[in-house]
Design an enzyme around this catalytic site. Structure first.
Site, PDB file in Angstrom:
ATOM      1  N   THR A 199      -1.560  -8.737   3.581  1.00 20.81           N
ATOM      2  CA  THR A 199      -0.861  -7.869   4.535  1.00 20.81           C
ATOM      3  C   THR A 199      -1.057  -8.266   6.005  1.00 20.81           C
ATOM      4  O   THR A 199      -2.097  -8.824   6.353  1.00 20.81           O
ATOM      5  CB  THR A 199      -1.433  -6.455   4.296  1.00 20.81           C
ATOM      6  OG1 THR A 199      -1.123  -6.094   2.979  1.00 20.81           O
ATOM      7  CG2 THR A 199      -0.915  -5.429   5.260  1.00 20.81           C
TER       8      THR A 199
ATOM      9  N   ASP B  80      -1.077   1.025  -0.118  1.00 12.76           N
ATOM     10  CA  ASP B  80      -1.553   1.880   0.977  1.00 12.76           C
ATOM     11  C   ASP B  80      -0.800   1.678   2.282  1.00 12.76           C
ATOM     12  O   ASP B  80      -0.754   2.573   3.124  1.00 12.76           O
ATOM     13  CB  ASP B  80      -3.036   1.589   1.223  1.00 12.76           C
ATOM     14  CG  ASP B  80      -3.278   0.127   1.598  1.00 12.76           C
ATOM     15  OD1 ASP B  80      -2.737  -0.763   0.900  1.00 12.76           O
ATOM     16  OD2 ASP B  80      -3.983  -0.136   2.585  1.00 12.76           O
TER      17      ASP B  80
ATOM     18  N   GLY C 296      -4.957  -1.849  -2.282  1.00 17.40           N
ATOM     19  CA  GLY C 296      -4.361  -0.624  -1.767  1.00 17.40           C
ATOM     20  C   GLY C 296      -4.745   0.653  -2.481  1.00 17.40           C
ATOM     21  O   GLY C 296      -4.886   1.704  -1.847  1.00 17.40           O
TER      22      GLY C 296
HETATM   23  N1  ASP Z   1      -3.040  -3.380   0.949  1.00 16.64           N
HETATM   24  C1  ASP Z   1      -1.937  -4.077   0.374  1.00 16.64           C
HETATM   25  C2  ASP Z   1      -1.466  -3.354  -0.848  1.00 16.64           C
HETATM   26  O1  ASP Z   1      -2.282  -2.898  -1.617  1.00 16.64           O
HETATM   27  C3  ASP Z   1      -2.256  -5.493   0.018  1.00 16.64           C
HETATM   28  C4  ASP Z   1      -2.949  -6.297   1.072  1.00 16.64           C
HETATM   29  O2  ASP Z   1      -3.533  -5.771   2.009  1.00 16.64           O
HETATM   30  O3  ASP Z   1      -2.922  -7.509   1.005  1.00 16.64           O
HETATM   31  O4  ASP Z   1      -0.289  -3.282  -1.065  1.00 16.64           O
END
Ligand code: ASP
Length: 345
Positions: free
Chosen positions: A213, A244, A266
């Protein structure tokens, strides 16, 4: 008496300006006061970094892209632009890069598609906008901003979010635009690991480092904080899974004193309401945002088995960037300084 140091500083500034005007009538004008210092923090994910797999060339590409994004956001802040405009500009650059798991470089779902989530929050007004599993928007963060600015809602998902983006005239992209060999290979690997886990050859708990992300936080010359986060989610995620990132209070949060953007597994960040918990702890316990973030990542998240990290920014421009993974792409820039970029612990 003063609600915050920056507000006090503004009262003092106003008094000086008034004095300068009055003085100007009868005598010399005092020097103009400088605008409050701005700050900008960015992350490019915490889940994809394995030191042994990184080449110097690739590391340089990450550093250069994060620096370019910070400089673009900094230019907006230095010109007196808003923290909201700054974080959107930063994220668009990272979304356009295949290096990060957002926009162009989004990971693949279990059925080989790209479903992206994004959110933005305005600390000054408490307004927020988010989109979940959009498939057609080139820059999901612009769709999140449009939800905040042009609807009465906070989150739009799926086909409704995509058609809203079309109606808003946002730039769209065909599915091929989001196809990258690297992410496709990661999906194949994740599928193999999943099969191995089913047949008992691999522990279900084996970390699958397919995240990444992007997020940005800004403090503008008016003392306003903003937070923005954008993601492709997690490789091999189920159709319709929402992480998340677009959930206000889980992966993204901003209020008048504290802003947070998260990256990591997340589901844990949702269950622990990580982003808003950090800001609430800082406020209720009267501790620094940095202290609160360290506790939530290294005690609460780690104790629950969650992996990832956050970037935080407070209304004085103090930043923190705690994570419990091997690394987290991250960087910051204050006022008219030069960007600092970090990857490993
Ligand atoms: N937090 C993100 C999710 O769970 C993934 C990430 O941070 O790479 O969708």
């Amino acid at each position: 008496m003063c609600p915050s140091k920056s507000r006090c500083a503004k009262l003092v500034v106003s008094a000086f300006v008034l004095a300068a005007v009055v003085d100007g009538i009868a005598g010399p004008v005092l020097a103009a006061n400088p605008a409050p210092a701005t700050a900008l923090v960015v992350h490019g994910g915490a889940g994809t970094i394995i030191k042994g797999q990184m080449t110097p060339e690739l590391e340089e590409q990450y550093r250069a892209k994060l620096s370019a994004a910070l400089l673009a956001g900094q230019a907006i802040l230095q010109a007196g632009g808003s923290s909201l405009d700054s974080v959107v500009a930063v994220l668009k650059i990272l979304e356009d890069s295949p290096l990060f798991n957002a926009g162009r470089g989004a990971v693949f779902t279990a059925d080989g598609r790209n479903e992206m989530d994004a959110a933005i929050m305005d600390g000054a007004t408490g307004k927020a906008g988010a989109v979940a599993f959009v498939t057609q928007v080139k820059n999901p963060i612009t769709a999140a901003r449009a939800v905040m600015d042009h609807t009465d809602h906070v989150m739009l998902a799926g086909a409704g979010a995509d058609s809203f983006a079309v109606a808003q005239g946002l730039e769209l992209a065909e599915p091929e635009y989001f196809f990258t060999d690297r992410r496709w290979d990661q999906l194949q690997k994740a599928r193999e690991e999943e099969n191995a886990a089913k047949t008992g050859n691999l522990s279900q708990d084996t970390p699958r480092p397919y995240m990444g992300t992007v997020g940005a936080l800004a403090l503008d010359q008016q003392g306003r904080l903003a937070a923005a986060t954008s993601t492709g989610g997690m490789t091999n995620k189920r159709l319709g899974r929402i992480g998340d990132t677009p959930i206000i209070g889980a992966g993204t949060w901003a209020d008048s004193k504290c802003a947070v953007s998260a990256t990591g597994h997340g589901e844990y960040f949702i269950r622990l309401a990580v982003a808003s918990d950090i800001c609430a702890r800082a406020r209720y316990l009267d501790i620094s945002v940095e202290n609160a973030a360290e506790t939530v990542i290294h005690e609460v998240l780690s104790a629950g088995g969650g992996t990832g990290g956050v970037i935080t920014l407070d209304d004085h421009g103090q930043i923190s960037m705690p994570f419990n993974t091997e690394g987290m792409y991250r960087g910051f820039v204050h006022a008219d300084g030069s960007p600092t970029i970090l990857i490993y612990k």
